[in-house]
Every structure is written in structure tokens, then in C-alpha cells.
Scaffold this motif. Structure first.
Motif, PDB file in Angstrom:
ATOM      1  N   VAL A 227     -21.182 -13.211 -24.945  1.00  0.00           N
ATOM      2  CA  VAL A 227     -22.601 -13.803 -24.570  1.00  0.00           C
ATOM      3  C   VAL A 227     -22.403 -14.626 -23.289  1.00  0.00           C
ATOM      4  CG1 VAL A 227     -24.241 -15.631 -25.191  1.00  0.00           C
ATOM      5  CG2 VAL A 227     -23.010 -13.885 -26.911  1.00  0.00           C
ATOM      6  N   TRP A 228     -21.576 -15.308 -22.934  1.00  0.00           N
ATOM      7  CA  TRP A 228     -21.109 -15.917 -21.757  1.00  0.00           C
ATOM      8  C   TRP A 228     -21.300 -14.806 -20.794  1.00  0.00           C
ATOM      9  CZ3 TRP A 228     -16.530 -19.428 -20.071  1.00  0.00           C
ATOM     10  CH2 TRP A 228     -16.858 -20.197 -19.212  1.00  0.00           C
ATOM     11  N   PHE A 229     -20.656 -13.640 -20.547  1.00  0.00           N
ATOM     12  CA  PHE A 229     -20.567 -12.786 -19.383  1.00  0.00           C
ATOM     13  C   PHE A 229     -21.997 -12.170 -19.539  1.00  0.00           C
ATOM     14  CE2 PHE A 229     -20.241  -8.321 -18.286  1.00  0.00           C
ATOM     15  CZ  PHE A 229     -19.670  -8.595 -17.098  1.00  0.00           C
ATOM     16  N   ALA A 230     -22.581 -11.920 -20.772  1.00  0.00           N
ATOM     17  CA  ALA A 230     -23.917 -11.143 -20.344  1.00  0.00           C
ATOM     18  C   ALA A 230     -24.916 -12.053 -19.911  1.00  0.00           C
ATOM     19  CB  ALA A 230     -24.677 -10.810 -22.037  1.00  0.00           C
ATOM     20  N   LEU A 231     -25.079 -13.373 -19.852  1.00  0.00           N
ATOM     21  CA  LEU A 231     -25.889 -14.351 -19.262  1.00  0.00           C
ATOM     22  C   LEU A 231     -25.449 -14.832 -17.935  1.00  0.00           C
ATOM     23  CD1 LEU A 231     -26.613 -16.471 -22.457  1.00  0.00           C
ATOM     24  CD2 LEU A 231     -28.018 -14.597 -21.686  1.00  0.00           C
ATOM     25  N   HIS A 232     -24.180 -14.391 -17.442  1.00  0.00           N
ATOM     26  CA  HIS A 232     -23.781 -14.600 -15.976  1.00  0.00           C
ATOM     27  C   HIS A 232     -24.767 -14.113 -15.018  1.00  0.00           C
ATOM     28  CE1 HIS A 232     -21.308 -14.806 -12.629  1.00  0.00           C
ATOM     29  NE2 HIS A 232     -20.863 -15.810 -13.267  1.00  0.00           N
ATOM     30  N   SER A 233     -24.840 -14.595 -13.982  1.00  0.00           N
ATOM     31  CA  SER A 233     -26.089 -14.688 -12.931  1.00  0.00           C
ATOM     32  C   SER A 233     -25.667 -13.158 -12.313  1.00  0.00           C
ATOM     33  CB  SER A 233     -25.917 -15.809 -11.782  1.00  0.00           C
ATOM     34  OG  SER A 233     -24.424 -15.755 -11.252  1.00  0.00           O
ATOM     35  N   THR A 234     -24.564 -12.626 -12.378  1.00  0.00           N
ATOM     36  CA  THR A 234     -24.064 -11.500 -11.539  1.00  0.00           C
ATOM     37  C   THR A 234     -24.934 -10.198 -12.503  1.00  0.00           C
ATOM     38  OG1 THR A 234     -22.228 -11.301 -12.794  1.00  0.00           O
ATOM     39  CG2 THR A 234     -22.109 -12.014 -10.626  1.00  0.00           C
ATOM     40  N   GLY A 235     -25.460 -10.574 -13.663  1.00  0.00           N
ATOM     41  CA  GLY A 235     -26.016  -9.406 -14.396  1.00  0.00           C
ATOM     42  C   GLY A 235     -27.750  -9.489 -14.150  1.00  0.00           C
ATOM     43  N   ARG A 236     -28.174  -9.997 -13.426  1.00  0.00           N
ATOM     44  CA  ARG A 236     -29.387 -10.272 -13.157  1.00  0.00           C
ATOM     45  C   ARG A 236     -29.679  -9.088 -11.994  1.00  0.00           C
ATOM     46  NH1 ARG A 236     -29.905 -16.691 -11.819  1.00  0.00           N
ATOM     47  NH2 ARG A 236     -29.402 -17.513 -14.100  1.00  0.00           N
ATOM     48  N   PRO A 237     -30.759  -8.483 -12.152  1.00  0.00           N
ATOM     49  CA  PRO A 237     -31.296  -7.099 -11.364  1.00  0.00           C
ATOM     50  C   PRO A 237     -31.321  -7.809  -9.741  1.00  0.00           C
ATOM     51  CG  PRO A 237     -32.699  -7.416 -13.206  1.00  0.00           C
ATOM     52  CD  PRO A 237     -31.936  -8.414 -13.353  1.00  0.00           C
ATOM     53  N   SER A 238     -30.870  -7.004  -8.982  1.00  0.00           N
ATOM     54  CA  SER A 238     -31.129  -7.618  -7.463  1.00  0.00           C
ATOM     55  C   SER A 238     -32.291  -7.033  -6.921  1.00  0.00           C
ATOM     56  CB  SER A 238     -29.898  -6.859  -6.749  1.00  0.00           C
ATOM     57  OG  SER A 238     -29.755  -5.849  -6.679  1.00  0.00           O
ATOM     58  N   ALA A 239     -32.786  -7.603  -5.803  1.00  0.00           N
ATOM     59  CA  ALA A 239     -34.004  -7.126  -5.054  1.00  0.00           C
ATOM     60  C   ALA A 239     -34.045  -5.519  -4.849  1.00  0.00           C
ATOM     61  CB  ALA A 239     -34.287  -8.127  -3.823  1.00  0.00           C
ATOM     62  N   ASN A 240     -32.988  -4.988  -4.587  1.00  0.00           N
ATOM     63  CA  ASN A 240     -32.924  -3.769  -4.206  1.00  0.00           C
ATOM     64  C   ASN A 240     -32.355  -2.693  -5.338  1.00  0.00           C
ATOM     65  OD1 ASN A 240     -30.138  -4.640  -3.948  1.00  0.00           O
ATOM     66  ND2 ASN A 240     -29.709  -3.571  -2.175  1.00  0.00           N
ATOM     67  N   ALA A 241     -32.379  -3.221  -6.575  1.00  0.00           N
ATOM     68  CA  ALA A 241     -31.892  -2.448  -7.648  1.00  0.00           C
ATOM     69  C   ALA A 241     -32.490  -1.083  -7.855  1.00  0.00           C
ATOM     70  CB  ALA A 241     -32.085  -3.208  -9.088  1.00  0.00           C
ATOM     71  N   LEU A 242     -31.873  -0.074  -8.153  1.00  0.00           N
ATOM     72  CA  LEU A 242     -32.330   1.334  -8.206  1.00  0.00           C
ATOM     73  C   LEU A 242     -33.572   1.302  -9.468  1.00  0.00           C
ATOM     74  CD1 LEU A 242     -29.352   3.447  -8.201  1.00  0.00           C
ATOM     75  CD2 LEU A 242     -30.812   3.013  -6.208  1.00  0.00           C
ATOM     76  N   ARG A 243     -34.578   1.880  -9.162  1.00  0.00           N
ATOM     77  CA  ARG A 243     -35.674   1.931 -10.148  1.00  0.00           C
ATOM     78  C   ARG A 243     -35.468   3.436 -10.830  1.00  0.00           C
ATOM     79  NH1 ARG A 243     -40.096   1.105  -5.833  1.00  0.00           N
ATOM     80  NH2 ARG A 243     -38.712   2.741  -4.946  1.00  0.00           N
ATOM     81  N   PRO A 244     -36.185   3.547 -12.146  1.00  0.00           N
ATOM     82  CA  PRO A 244     -35.989   4.952 -12.591  1.00  0.00           C
ATOM     83  C   PRO A 244     -36.521   6.061 -11.632  1.00  0.00           C
ATOM     84  CG  PRO A 244     -37.014   3.432 -14.179  1.00  0.00           C
ATOM     85  CD  PRO A 244     -36.904   2.599 -12.875  1.00  0.00           C
TER      86      PRO A 244
END
Length: 271
Positions: A115-132
Motif C-alpha cells: 500500500v505504501w508503494f502504491a501511494l508513493h509519488s512516483t506512481g502519479r501520472p506525469s504531464a507527458n504520460a502516454l494516452r490511449p
């Protein structure tokens, strides 16, 4: 996704423990055991994805290539270190606290660290994340079910099957020797050899291609595993496991590296 799998895994682990202590039929234990494996949170895969994303966003050129190679080796060493400490911890917990203690420990890890890893900040989508829609080229979905790509997950699947088969056979062997609860400790011998070679392969020259590494060290694994089949004592089995791990460690690093190269090559261009 990780939060969902964490909750499912905790429920499956505690259910397996409850059924095991209540004398449930074998088919019931097998069904719940399948759910335990199916719900196992794939933290390692998510960690590799996050690290590769960070590297590709912050580096370029030769530095990116070298950093990605280091990341793949680091991830393999991290996995193998877990394989070293995990079986030993399970063996010690089982021998001192009872057979159910490792299951409770696993459920606690899934409920806290996952759960700690899941909520870590590195898991948040970045501004240039790939879209479908970025996965579509010329109006057609990209085809990832191609042999050059699928051979890598097939190799990873077979490595996992090898680990499972080895642990199952070793459990039977240790039971025949009268030391079934110490299976995890002996199994750690394979991880020791794997960690050592996974670290050393970082220093391999660039002229040693990935496909050659895969072939050579998979061959070493096959030879050592054959020796393990004929091991007459626990000591000889442990030595064969160390040699087997020496081959499997480099094989895992190589598979990670090839998967990373092919995934980046097939990724759609950033917008």
C-alpha cells in the motif's frame, strides 16, 4: 490496481491459513492457493516501470543506455536479494513460530508496504504520460502480440515455472531427508549464486551481447539443475542450487534488459 491486489492478496492468504488449519479438502486448498498466486501484487514490475520512466525522462543518449542497464541489474539484484532473504525468513519463521507464521507475515507485508508503494509519488501520472490514443498509429492499434516481443514474456514465464518446479521438488527432497521446514533456508542457496552473478554481469563488456548471455547462462542453469536432480545429500543439493542460481541470475537480468530495449523500441512517440 496495486491497492486492489493488495486487499485481494491479504484475503486470499488469510483464507488459505484458515482452511489449512481447519482440515479443508485438498481441492479447496488448491483453489485458494491459486487465488493467492493470482492476486500477488506485482510490485517488481511496477517498480521497473517507474524507474525506466524516470530514467527516460531525465537522461538522453549514452547516459540513458548505461543508466537503464544499471537499473535492470539493480532490479534483478533487488529481486534476488528478496529471494535470498525471503526463503530464509520463511524457513526461520516456520521452524520457530509454526507453519502459519509466514502466511501472516506475507499478509502483513501486502497490507502495509505494498500500500505504501502504491501511494508513493512516483506512481502519479506525469504531464507527458502516454494516452490511449497515443497507442494508435495510422488509425490502427499497435500489435504487441508479435514473436519478437512475445518471446521475452515467454522466457520470463518459463523462468517462473523453473523456480516453482525447483522449490516443489526441493520440498519433497527435504521432506524425505526429515527437514521439510528448512526447505526455504536451503532454497536460499540458489538466490546466493543468482545475486553474485547478477551484480558481476553489470561489469560485462558491451561486446558480450544479450542474446549470447541468455543462451550461455540458460545452459549453465540447465546443467546445474540436472546435477540437482541427482544430489544425494542436503549439502550437495545446496551446492547445486548455488550453481543453478549463478545461471538464472544473469538470465533474469538479460530478460529484463531485452524487454526494456524492445518495449522502448515499440513505444509510440511522445506527443
Amino acid at each position: 490496481m496495486l491497492l486492489l491486489f493488495s486487499a485481494s492478496n491479504v484475503i486470499a492468504l488469510l483464507s488459505f491459513l484458515t482452511l489449512g488449519c481447519s482440515g479443508a479438502p485438498l481441492w479447496g486448498l488448491c483453489a485458494v492457493a491459486f487465488l493467492v498466486g493470482a492476486s500477488a501484487p506485482q510490485v517488481a514490475a511496477f517498480a521497473r516501470t517507474r524507474l525506466v520512466t524516470l530514467v527516460t525522462q531525465r537522461t538522453t543518449g549514452l547516459r540513458r543506455v548505461r543508466t537503464l542497464s544499471l537499473v535492470m541489474s539493480h532490479e534483478s539484484v533487488a529481486d534476488e536479494t528478496a529471494f535470498v532473504l525471503g526463503p530464509v525468513a520463511v524457513g526461520l519463521a516456520a521452524t520457530t513460530l509454526g507453519a502459519g507464521a509466514p502466511l501472516i507475515l506475507a499478509a502483513t507485508i501486502a497490507a502495509t508496504f505494498v500500500v505504501w508503494f502504491a501511494l508513493h509519488s512516483t506512481g502519479r501520472p506525469s504531464a507527458n504520460a502516454l494516452r490511449p490514443e497515443d497507442a494508435v498509429t495510422a488509425g490502427q492499434p499497435r500489435n504487441f502480440l508479435r514473436a519478437p516481443l512475445m518471446i521475452v514474456p515467454l522466457g520470463m514465464f518459463l523462468v517462473g515455472a523453473f523456480f516453482g518446479a525447483t522449490l516443489t521438488a526441493l520440498t519433497v527432497f527435504m521432506k524425505d531427508q526429515g527437514h521439510e521446514l528448512s526447505t526455504g533456508i536451503v532454497y536460499g542457496g540458489m538466490s546466493i549464486g543468482s545475486v553474485i552473478t547478477a551484480i558481476l554481469i553489470i561489469f560485462a563488456p558491451a561486446k558480450f551481447p544479450l542474446h549470447a548471455r541468455w543462451f550461455i547462462f540458460a545452459g549453465l542453469t540447465a546443467i546445474s539443475a540436472t546435477a540437482l536432480i541427482f544430489a544425494p545429500t542436503i549439502t550437495s543439493a545446496a551446492l547445486a542450487l548455488v550453481a543453478t542460481g549463478a545461471g538464472i541470475g544473469v538470465t533474469i537480468v538479460t530478460l529484463f534488459s531485452i524487454a526494456n530495449e524492445r518495449a522502448l523500441a515499440d513505444a509510440p512517440p511522445q506527443p
